[in-house]
Design a protein around this motif. Structure first.
Motif, PDB file in Angstrom:
ATOM      1  N   ALA A 104       0.836  -1.205   0.000  1.00  0.00           N
ATOM      2  CA  ALA A 104       0.000   0.000   0.000  1.00  0.00           C
ATOM      3  C   ALA A 104       0.869   1.254   0.000  1.00  0.00           C
ATOM      4  O   ALA A 104       0.611   2.198  -0.744  1.00  0.00           O
ATOM      5  CB  ALA A 104      -0.926  -0.007   1.212  1.00  0.00           C
ATOM      6  N   TRP A 105       1.902   1.265   0.835  1.00  0.00           N
ATOM      7  CA  TRP A 105       2.769   2.437   0.971  1.00  0.00           C
ATOM      8  C   TRP A 105       3.470   2.763  -0.341  1.00  0.00           C
ATOM      9  O   TRP A 105       3.635   3.922  -0.703  1.00  0.00           O
ATOM     10  CB  TRP A 105       3.782   2.179   2.066  1.00  0.00           C
ATOM     11  CG  TRP A 105       4.503   3.387   2.586  1.00  0.00           C
ATOM     12  CD1 TRP A 105       4.467   4.654   2.096  1.00  0.00           C
ATOM     13  CD2 TRP A 105       5.347   3.429   3.721  1.00  0.00           C
ATOM     14  NE1 TRP A 105       5.258   5.477   2.856  1.00  0.00           N
ATOM     15  CE2 TRP A 105       5.812   4.745   3.868  1.00  0.00           C
ATOM     16  CE3 TRP A 105       5.780   2.477   4.636  1.00  0.00           C
ATOM     17  CZ2 TRP A 105       6.678   5.140   4.888  1.00  0.00           C
ATOM     18  CZ3 TRP A 105       6.642   2.873   5.644  1.00  0.00           C
ATOM     19  CH2 TRP A 105       7.074   4.183   5.764  1.00  0.00           C
ATOM     20  N   THR A 106       3.856   1.733  -1.070  1.00  0.00           N
ATOM     21  CA  THR A 106       4.561   1.953  -2.333  1.00  0.00           C
ATOM     22  C   THR A 106       3.599   2.150  -3.509  1.00  0.00           C
ATOM     23  O   THR A 106       4.047   2.382  -4.625  1.00  0.00           O
ATOM     24  CB  THR A 106       5.487   0.768  -2.644  1.00  0.00           C
ATOM     25  OG1 THR A 106       4.716  -0.430  -2.720  1.00  0.00           O
ATOM     26  CG2 THR A 106       6.574   0.637  -1.596  1.00  0.00           C
ATOM     27  N   GLY A 107       2.300   2.028  -3.272  1.00  0.00           N
ATOM     28  CA  GLY A 107       1.324   2.228  -4.333  1.00  0.00           C
ATOM     29  C   GLY A 107       1.174   1.017  -5.237  1.00  0.00           C
ATOM     30  O   GLY A 107       0.653   1.119  -6.339  1.00  0.00           O
ATOM     31  N   ARG A 108       1.613  -0.150  -4.780  1.00  0.00           N
ATOM     32  CA  ARG A 108       1.537  -1.357  -5.607  1.00  0.00           C
ATOM     33  C   ARG A 108       0.485  -2.350  -5.134  1.00  0.00           C
ATOM     34  O   ARG A 108       0.453  -3.483  -5.620  1.00  0.00           O
ATOM     35  CB  ARG A 108       2.900  -2.050  -5.637  1.00  0.00           C
ATOM     36  CG  ARG A 108       3.894  -1.261  -6.469  1.00  0.00           C
ATOM     37  CD  ARG A 108       5.149  -2.050  -6.675  1.00  0.00           C
ATOM     38  NE  ARG A 108       6.182  -1.382  -5.879  1.00  0.00           N
ATOM     39  CZ  ARG A 108       7.260  -1.968  -5.419  1.00  0.00           C
ATOM     40  NH1 ARG A 108       7.475  -3.231  -5.638  1.00  0.00           N
ATOM     41  NH2 ARG A 108       8.136  -1.285  -4.726  1.00  0.00           N
ATOM     42  N   LEU A 109      -0.375  -1.936  -4.220  1.00  0.00           N
ATOM     43  CA  LEU A 109      -1.458  -2.826  -3.784  1.00  0.00           C
ATOM     44  C   LEU A 109      -2.510  -2.840  -4.881  1.00  0.00           C
ATOM     45  O   LEU A 109      -3.116  -1.817  -5.182  1.00  0.00           O
ATOM     46  CB  LEU A 109      -2.066  -2.341  -2.470  1.00  0.00           C
ATOM     47  CG  LEU A 109      -3.122  -3.254  -1.857  1.00  0.00           C
ATOM     48  CD1 LEU A 109      -2.495  -4.577  -1.423  1.00  0.00           C
ATOM     49  CD2 LEU A 109      -3.776  -2.582  -0.673  1.00  0.00           C
TER      50      LEU A 109
END
Length: 139
Positions: A23-28
């Protein structure tokens, strides 16, 4: 029993850490099982990524708290169980705080977008149609 609790907490810690990092890296990836399931968040991919980037750091923090809870649960006894229980409560609070902050931010962004779209000065009523209808009524 403490081994079972330790294993469950460790598995939860790994799961929350992975979801939080994604989620933090925007890859969820957008899905209906893991992540925020708020209508505003699910409107577009950009809103999904924004909300989860905001929630991600708190979810990673929750995973770290669960990992500490798992570590402490393997060595504690008696009143020492207060520490792992407090860590689990803190982790649940961190997950909720991250989710709430992400959903609130995206709802505010979505409301701002809607307000900006509705500020055009064009009339919403077809005045020519009203004039024609009034003329027919007068005749």
């Amino acid at each position: 029993m403490s081994i079972a609790v330790t294993v469950v907490l460790a598995v939860l810690a790994v799961a929350v850490l992975i979801v939080g990092a994604l989620a933090w890296t925007g890859r969820l990836p957008g899905n209906s099982v893991i992540g925020l399931r708020v209508p505003e968040v699910r409107r577009s991919k950009d809103l999904w990524v924004t909300a989860h980037r905001i929630a991600g750091p708190m979810w990673v923090f929750a995973g770290v708290l669960l990992a500490f809870a798992a570590a402490f649960s393997s060595i504690v006894s008696g009143w020492g169980w207060i520490v792992p229980v407090a860590l689990v409560v803190g982790a649940v609070a961190a997950i909720g705080a991250g989710a709430g902050r992400g959903a609130h931010t995206v709802a505010a962004l979505d409301a701002r977008r809607i307000a900006e779209e509705s500020t055009d000065d064009t009339p919403k009523v077809d005045l020519d149609a009203l004039r024609r209808a009034a003329k027919r009524a007068d005749d």
